[in-house]
Design a protein around this motif. Structure first.
Motif, PDB file in Angstrom:
ATOM      1  N   THR A 236       0.924  -1.374  -0.044  1.00  0.00           N
ATOM      2  CA  THR A 236       0.384  -0.284  -0.034  1.00  0.00           C
ATOM      3  C   THR A 236       0.487   1.581  -0.118  1.00  0.00           C
ATOM      4  O   THR A 236       0.737   2.191  -0.788  1.00  0.00           O
ATOM      5  CB  THR A 236      -1.421   0.525   1.301  1.00  0.00           C
ATOM      6  OG1 THR A 236      -1.451  -1.581   1.623  1.00  0.00           O
ATOM      7  CG2 THR A 236      -1.986   1.145   1.467  1.00  0.00           C
ATOM      8  N   GLY A 237       1.689   1.224   0.873  1.00  0.00           N
ATOM      9  CA  GLY A 237       2.479   2.906   1.036  1.00  0.00           C
ATOM     10  C   GLY A 237       3.314   2.576  -0.479  1.00  0.00           C
ATOM     11  O   GLY A 237       3.513   3.865  -1.219  1.00  0.00           O
ATOM     12  N   GLU A 238       3.850   1.780  -1.634  1.00  0.00           N
ATOM     13  CA  GLU A 238       5.013   1.441  -2.469  1.00  0.00           C
ATOM     14  C   GLU A 238       3.453   2.537  -3.165  1.00  0.00           C
ATOM     15  O   GLU A 238       4.415   2.703  -4.658  1.00  0.00           O
ATOM     16  CB  GLU A 238       5.467   0.172  -2.547  1.00  0.00           C
ATOM     17  CG  GLU A 238       6.517   0.584  -1.498  1.00  0.00           C
ATOM     18  CD  GLU A 238       7.452   1.098  -1.882  1.00  0.00           C
ATOM     19  OE1 GLU A 238       8.135   1.602  -3.506  1.00  0.00           O
ATOM     20  OE2 GLU A 238       8.428   1.618  -0.968  1.00  0.00           O
ATOM     21  N   VAL A 239       2.506   1.626  -3.502  1.00  0.00           N
ATOM     22  CA  VAL A 239       1.923   2.203  -4.326  1.00  0.00           C
ATOM     23  C   VAL A 239       1.258   3.841  -4.330  1.00  0.00           C
ATOM     24  O   VAL A 239       0.990   3.906  -5.326  1.00  0.00           O
ATOM     25  CB  VAL A 239       0.496   1.319  -4.728  1.00  0.00           C
ATOM     26  CG1 VAL A 239      -0.784   2.257  -5.451  1.00  0.00           C
ATOM     27  CG2 VAL A 239       0.512   0.432  -4.948  1.00  0.00           C
ATOM     28  N   ILE A 240       0.581   4.204  -3.177  1.00  0.00           N
ATOM     29  CA  ILE A 240      -0.005   5.560  -2.683  1.00  0.00           C
ATOM     30  C   ILE A 240       1.967   6.538  -2.905  1.00  0.00           C
ATOM     31  O   ILE A 240       1.763   7.319  -3.449  1.00  0.00           O
ATOM     32  CB  ILE A 240       0.120   5.760  -1.755  1.00  0.00           C
ATOM     33  CG1 ILE A 240      -1.478   4.738  -1.436  1.00  0.00           C
ATOM     34  CG2 ILE A 240      -0.146   7.110  -1.078  1.00  0.00           C
ATOM     35  CD1 ILE A 240      -1.580   4.883  -0.146  1.00  0.00           C
ATOM     36  N   LYS A 241       3.158   6.265  -2.566  1.00  0.00           N
ATOM     37  CA  LYS A 241       3.696   6.681  -3.179  1.00  0.00           C
ATOM     38  C   LYS A 241       4.098   6.861  -4.437  1.00  0.00           C
ATOM     39  O   LYS A 241       4.716   7.487  -4.693  1.00  0.00           O
ATOM     40  CB  LYS A 241       5.410   5.810  -2.255  1.00  0.00           C
ATOM     41  CG  LYS A 241       6.454   6.639  -2.544  1.00  0.00           C
ATOM     42  CD  LYS A 241       7.854   6.616  -1.625  1.00  0.00           C
ATOM     43  CE  LYS A 241       8.730   5.510  -2.220  1.00  0.00           C
ATOM     44  NZ  LYS A 241       9.733   4.751  -1.979  1.00  0.00           N
ATOM     45  N   LEU A 242       4.093   5.578  -5.035  1.00  0.00           N
ATOM     46  CA  LEU A 242       4.457   5.737  -6.170  1.00  0.00           C
ATOM     47  C   LEU A 242       4.009   6.635  -7.408  1.00  0.00           C
ATOM     48  O   LEU A 242       3.831   7.220  -8.224  1.00  0.00           O
ATOM     49  CB  LEU A 242       5.203   4.321  -7.099  1.00  0.00           C
ATOM     50  CG  LEU A 242       6.426   4.049  -6.758  1.00  0.00           C
ATOM     51  CD1 LEU A 242       6.385   2.349  -6.997  1.00  0.00           C
ATOM     52  CD2 LEU A 242       7.482   4.770  -6.774  1.00  0.00           C
ATOM     53  N   THR A 243       2.578   7.099  -7.020  1.00  0.00           N
ATOM     54  CA  THR A 243       1.597   7.397  -7.564  1.00  0.00           C
ATOM     55  C   THR A 243       1.613   8.838  -7.576  1.00  0.00           C
ATOM     56  O   THR A 243       1.047   9.551  -8.034  1.00  0.00           O
ATOM     57  CB  THR A 243      -0.178   6.887  -7.678  1.00  0.00           C
ATOM     58  OG1 THR A 243      -0.560   6.504  -6.037  1.00  0.00           O
ATOM     59  CG2 THR A 243       0.240   4.972  -8.359  1.00  0.00           C
ATOM     60  N   LEU A 244       1.647   9.082  -5.523  1.00  0.00           N
ATOM     61  CA  LEU A 244       1.391  10.023  -6.020  1.00  0.00           C
ATOM     62  C   LEU A 244       3.214  10.610  -5.785  1.00  0.00           C
ATOM     63  O   LEU A 244       2.998  11.830  -6.445  1.00  0.00           O
ATOM     64  CB  LEU A 244       0.778  10.275  -4.245  1.00  0.00           C
ATOM     65  CG  LEU A 244       0.793  11.677  -3.364  1.00  0.00           C
ATOM     66  CD1 LEU A 244       0.342  12.959  -3.699  1.00  0.00           C
ATOM     67  CD2 LEU A 244       1.041  11.579  -2.007  1.00  0.00           C
ATOM     68  N   PHE A 245       4.084  10.451  -4.898  1.00  0.00           N
ATOM     69  CA  PHE A 245       5.274  10.790  -4.946  1.00  0.00           C
ATOM     70  C   PHE A 245       5.777  11.272  -6.829  1.00  0.00           C
ATOM     71  O   PHE A 245       5.897  12.879  -7.390  1.00  0.00           O
ATOM     72  CB  PHE A 245       6.198  10.488  -4.518  1.00  0.00           C
ATOM     73  CG  PHE A 245       7.418  11.219  -4.461  1.00  0.00           C
ATOM     74  CD1 PHE A 245       7.716  12.359  -3.755  1.00  0.00           C
ATOM     75  CD2 PHE A 245       8.369  11.022  -5.406  1.00  0.00           C
ATOM     76  CE1 PHE A 245       8.629  13.100  -3.525  1.00  0.00           C
ATOM     77  CE2 PHE A 245       9.571  11.597  -5.063  1.00  0.00           C
ATOM     78  CZ  PHE A 245       9.813  12.712  -3.929  1.00  0.00           C
ATOM     79  N   GLU A 246       5.859  10.213  -7.172  1.00  0.00           N
ATOM     80  CA  GLU A 246       5.765  10.771  -8.857  1.00  0.00           C
ATOM     81  C   GLU A 246       5.639  11.331  -9.933  1.00  0.00           C
ATOM     82  O   GLU A 246       5.891  11.920 -10.396  1.00  0.00           O
ATOM     83  CB  GLU A 246       6.280   8.981  -9.532  1.00  0.00           C
ATOM     84  CG  GLU A 246       7.232   8.111  -8.909  1.00  0.00           C
ATOM     85  CD  GLU A 246       8.381   8.026  -9.007  1.00  0.00           C
ATOM     86  OE1 GLU A 246       9.223   9.123  -9.938  1.00  0.00           O
ATOM     87  OE2 GLU A 246       9.022   7.987  -7.738  1.00  0.00           O
ATOM     88  N   GLN A 247       4.000  11.848  -9.216  1.00  0.00           N
ATOM     89  CA  GLN A 247       2.622  12.690  -9.999  1.00  0.00           C
ATOM     90  C   GLN A 247       3.655  14.187 -10.015  1.00  0.00           C
ATOM     91  O   GLN A 247       3.816  15.081 -10.659  1.00  0.00           O
ATOM     92  CB  GLN A 247       1.465  11.927  -9.855  1.00  0.00           C
ATOM     93  CG  GLN A 247       0.553  12.720 -10.886  1.00  0.00           C
ATOM     94  CD  GLN A 247       1.496  11.915 -12.131  1.00  0.00           C
ATOM     95  OE1 GLN A 247       1.397  11.467 -12.588  1.00  0.00           O
ATOM     96  NE2 GLN A 247       0.913  13.011 -12.870  1.00  0.00           N
ATOM     97  N   LEU A 248       3.594  14.250  -8.369  1.00  0.00           N
ATOM     98  CA  LEU A 248       3.505  15.317  -7.825  1.00  0.00           C
ATOM     99  C   LEU A 248       5.344  16.017  -8.325  1.00  0.00           C
ATOM    100  O   LEU A 248       5.770  16.734  -7.834  1.00  0.00           O
ATOM    101  CB  LEU A 248       3.999  15.621  -6.360  1.00  0.00           C
ATOM    102  CG  LEU A 248       2.496  15.313  -5.584  1.00  0.00           C
ATOM    103  CD1 LEU A 248       2.889  14.953  -4.364  1.00  0.00           C
ATOM    104  CD2 LEU A 248       1.404  16.323  -5.926  1.00  0.00           C
ATOM    105  N   PHE A 249       6.398  14.964  -8.310  1.00  0.00           N
ATOM    106  CA  PHE A 249       7.503  15.247  -8.844  1.00  0.00           C
ATOM    107  C   PHE A 249       7.401  16.267 -10.246  1.00  0.00           C
ATOM    108  O   PHE A 249       8.389  16.613 -10.995  1.00  0.00           O
ATOM    109  CB  PHE A 249       8.031  14.061  -8.900  1.00  0.00           C
ATOM    110  CG  PHE A 249      10.080  14.889  -8.965  1.00  0.00           C
ATOM    111  CD1 PHE A 249      11.086  15.511  -8.264  1.00  0.00           C
ATOM    112  CD2 PHE A 249      10.236  13.658 -10.112  1.00  0.00           C
ATOM    113  CE1 PHE A 249      12.394  15.351  -8.631  1.00  0.00           C
ATOM    114  CE2 PHE A 249      11.580  14.366 -10.753  1.00  0.00           C
ATOM    115  CZ  PHE A 249      12.938  14.751  -9.883  1.00  0.00           C
ATOM    116  N   ALA A 250       6.574  14.862 -11.158  1.00  0.00           N
ATOM    117  CA  ALA A 250       6.838  15.383 -12.199  1.00  0.00           C
ATOM    118  C   ALA A 250       6.254  16.678 -12.525  1.00  0.00           C
ATOM    119  O   ALA A 250       6.655  18.100 -13.362  1.00  0.00           O
ATOM    120  CB  ALA A 250       6.021  13.925 -13.244  1.00  0.00           C
ATOM    121  N   MET A 251       5.563  17.296 -11.091  1.00  0.00           N
ATOM    122  CA  MET A 251       4.600  18.233 -11.187  1.00  0.00           C
ATOM    123  C   MET A 251       5.507  19.800 -10.721  1.00  0.00           C
ATOM    124  O   MET A 251       4.786  20.854 -11.407  1.00  0.00           O
ATOM    125  CB  MET A 251       3.196  18.760 -10.750  1.00  0.00           C
ATOM    126  CG  MET A 251       2.285  17.860 -11.155  1.00  0.00           C
ATOM    127  SD  MET A 251       0.308  17.760 -10.145  1.00  0.00           S
ATOM    128  CE  MET A 251      -0.319  15.957  -9.918  1.00  0.00           C
TER     129      MET A 251
END
Length: 189
Positions: free
Chosen positions: A99-114
């Motif tokens: 759960t933590g990896e899925v949330i981290k990768l969806t949220l953080f990677e998207q925020l980083f790109a933004m």
């Protein structure tokens, strides 16, 4: 004699640290490939597009806060999951890590790109980002990385073969309540 022991301990310590780092990045690589379709679906949602517009409108300091706060909250989840696993809480550890990896990768990677264009205006961030990219390029050039990547693609191809993952039950299976692809039908007497 003491000098030799210190060298051996340093060598063993480096090997252990490199192994832990490789496993850490391998887990991220596996989850990143699994999350990619979810990220595409999320980006198509209207509220996510509005959030993206809002984030891209922030100044660079606010963008830094928007990126750091979720990262600081989500990054410790993997080590906590490993600690739970070590204390024999296997199901809780697995659920926490997944759960933590899925949330981290969806949220953080998207925020980083933004936020990356705004953050690159910080000289220190641009320097760190360049060093990080150089380190990743170096790791990707190593034979170990290519071997690990080939193992990953082999396991992924095996897992995605037809028939490996049960398909959805047909309408007739759903009507009688027994999905033949999920559970065996009960024997009738």
């Amino acid at each position: 004699m003491t000098d030799r022991i210190i060298r051996v301990l340093r060598y063993a310590g480096r090997a252990i640290i490199l192994t832990i780092a490789a496993l850490y990045f391998l887990i991220d690589l596996i989850f990143f490939s699994m999350v990619r379709p979810l990220r595409r679906r999320l980006m198509a949602l209207r509220w996510v597009r509005r959030l993206r517009e809002w984030v891209t409108g922030l100044d660079r300091y606010a963008a830094l806060v928007v990126l750091l706060v979720p990262w600081l909250m989500l990054e410790p989840i993997k080590p906590i999951g490993f600690l739970l696993f070590a204390h024999k809480h296997h199901i809780a550890a697995t659920l926490l890590i997944v759960t933590g990896e899925v949330i981290k990768l969806t949220l953080f990677e998207q925020l980083f790109a933004m936020t990356k264009p705004k953050l690159m205006t910080f000289p220190w961030f641009a320097w760190c980002c360049g060093r990080w990219q150089a380190a990743l390029d170096y790791l990707r050039s190593l034979p170990f990385w290519r071997r690990m990547l080939s193992w990953y693609f082999a396991v992924r191809a095996w897992a995605l073969r037809p028939g490996r993952i049960p398909s959805r039950p047909s309408q007739s299976d759903r009507e009688d309540g027994h999905g033949s692809n999920y559970l065996p039908r009960p024997k009738r007497h």
